[in-house]
Design an enzyme around this catalytic site. Structure first.
Site, mmCIF file in Angstrom:
data_model
loop_
_atom_site.group_PDB
_atom_site.id
_atom_site.type_symbol
_atom_site.label_atom_id
_atom_site.label_comp_id
_atom_site.label_asym_id
_atom_site.label_seq_id
_atom_site.Cartn_x
_atom_site.Cartn_y
_atom_site.Cartn_z
ATOM 1 N N PRO A 137 0.846 -1.189 0.000
ATOM 2 C CA PRO A 137 0.000 0.000 0.000
ATOM 3 C C PRO A 137 0.884 1.242 0.000
ATOM 4 C CG PRO A 137 0.046 -1.018 2.182
ATOM 5 C CD PRO A 137 0.800 -1.923 1.271
ATOM 6 N N MET A 138 0.688 2.107 -0.994
ATOM 7 C CA MET A 138 1.535 3.304 -1.116
ATOM 8 C C MET A 138 0.633 4.519 -1.321
ATOM 9 S SD MET A 138 4.716 1.817 -3.419
ATOM 10 C CE MET A 138 3.687 0.795 -4.504
ATOM 11 N N LEU A 139 0.707 5.445 -0.381
ATOM 12 C CA LEU A 139 -0.155 6.613 -0.398
ATOM 13 C C LEU A 139 0.072 7.426 -1.669
ATOM 14 C CD1 LEU A 139 -2.271 7.678 1.560
ATOM 15 C CD2 LEU A 139 -0.535 9.224 2.499
ATOM 16 N N CYS A 148 3.197 3.603 9.225
ATOM 17 C CA CYS A 148 3.410 4.930 8.650
ATOM 18 C C CYS A 148 3.926 5.885 9.718
ATOM 19 C CB CYS A 148 2.112 5.453 8.055
ATOM 20 S SG CYS A 148 2.308 7.058 7.235
ATOM 21 N N ASN A 165 8.994 -6.950 3.959
ATOM 22 C CA ASN A 165 8.860 -5.766 3.107
ATOM 23 C C ASN A 165 10.057 -4.855 3.373
ATOM 24 O OD1 ASN A 165 7.131 -2.704 3.512
ATOM 25 N ND2 ASN A 165 7.574 -3.582 1.524
ATOM 26 N N ARG A 189 8.092 0.403 -4.003
ATOM 27 C CA ARG A 189 8.519 1.407 -4.980
ATOM 28 C C ARG A 189 9.123 0.803 -6.236
ATOM 29 N NH1 ARG A 189 12.324 4.729 -1.299
ATOM 30 N NH2 ARG A 189 12.268 2.785 -0.111
#
Length: 327
Positions: A17-19, A100, A211, A234
């Site tokens: 999950p990447m904002l 986060c 991760n 990424r």
């Protein structure tokens, strides 16, 4: 598409999950490249779902499955309510963000700061488990600030797993809550893969995913000798075709792989539909800039889209023109 893969199998390789990155448009494209990898939403706060436009935050395509919803929050009743929304919307998994490190997240009492409050996380997990029948998982750092001992991490895992969580995604770095930006927190704290491996040894009954800093499928295969699953972030976003060989290399499925051109062609009807719903072209094509990474004409592809997708009247013809610029 092939028959639906089980969630545990899909966890062998997932996209983090990447904002601002793993929105529905990005996920749709990634699913065209890999049929089996587990995809995650951006983190959605409980407040956004309870008080905001929940339909917008939860909307997705059936093509995206297997698909997990990541929540940010700490209040058990709110988490339970939002987990139920996610299940009702069709998500396969609910994931709680305990990783986060941004100031905004800390002020809202969720994200990495919750590592220091395992009882709060356990309460939230239990509340969600009581509301849904789909898995509830936790994504966390290895520690925060000076609290980064192995005992600190395992105390957290013991308490949260006792509440019903049997899957932990461990970002193999600690987080600095003060003094580092979220971007710096993705690079500056050193990686500690061995600590994640040790967690799997000491908690063999739990599903442990790793991760952080994983850039190739070959690296993923090496990690899978020690843990149950690998989450890439990424590296996949900037070069989506890293996933093109995943179904065979990671999942053992000898399925046909779309070419880069075929993926773009398959995106066009979807893009037209999304634009008809009011989505600007540039908001979709920004996720597609890396599709031709490392290929002849990749720079021309990126430039043409970047210079034209935002212009008035821009439509799928911009992508069709850009395709003519790459081999």
């Amino acid at each position: 598409m092939s028959a639906k893969i089980s969630l545990n199998d899909a966890r062998k390789l997932s996209v983090a999950p990447m904002l601002d990155w793993t929105d529905r448009d990005c996920r749709y494209m990634l699913r065209l490249i890999s049929r089996h990898s587990l995809l995650y939403t951006e983190m959605v706060t409980t407040g956004a779902l309870i008080y905001g436009d929940r339909d917008r935050f939860l909307a997705h395509e059936a093509l995206e499955y297997p698909l997990a919803l990541q929540l940010g929050g700490s209040e058990p009743n709110d988490l339970a309510q939002c987990a139920k929304m996610g299940e009702d919307a069709g998500y396969d998994e609910i994931n709680l963000n305990v990783g986060c490190p941004s100031d905004r997240v800390q002020s809202g009492r969720f994200g990495a700061c919750l590592l220091a409050e395992p009882d709060v996380v356990a309460e939230g997990v239990a509340a969600m488990q009581n509301q849904v029948s789909i898995p509830v998982t936790v994504k966390t750092r290895l520690g925060i600030d000076e609290h980064d001992s192995y005992e600190f991490l395992t105390d957290f895992i013991k308490k949260v797993s006792a509440a019903g969580c049997d899957t932990f995604i461990l970002h193999a770095r600690k987080a600095w809550l003060k003094g580092l930006s979220p971007k710096e927190n993705r690079d500056v704290p050193p990686l500690n893969y061995d600590r994640v491996y040790q967690v799997k040894k000491d908690f063999p009954h739990l599903h442990i995913d790793i991760n952080g800093g994983i850039n190739t499928l070959e690296e993923a295969q090496q990690h899978l000798q020690h843990v149950d699953g690998v989450m890439m972030g990424r590296a996949v976003y900037h070069n989506p075709f890293l996933l093109a060989q995943a179904d065979e290399a990671i999942f053992g499925h000898d399925t046909s792989v779309l070419t880069r051109h075929q993926v773009i062609e398959a995106m066009l009807p979807y893009i037209e539909k999304r634009m008809a719903q009011g989505r600007p072209l540039k908001s979709i094509t920004r996720h597609m800039l890396g599709v031709f990474q490392g290929q002849p004409g990749a720079r021309r592809w990126r430039r043409h889209i970047s210079e034209n997708a935002h212009l008035p009247g821009a439509g799928i013809h911009i992508l069709q023109q850009a395709l003519d610029l790459v081999d």
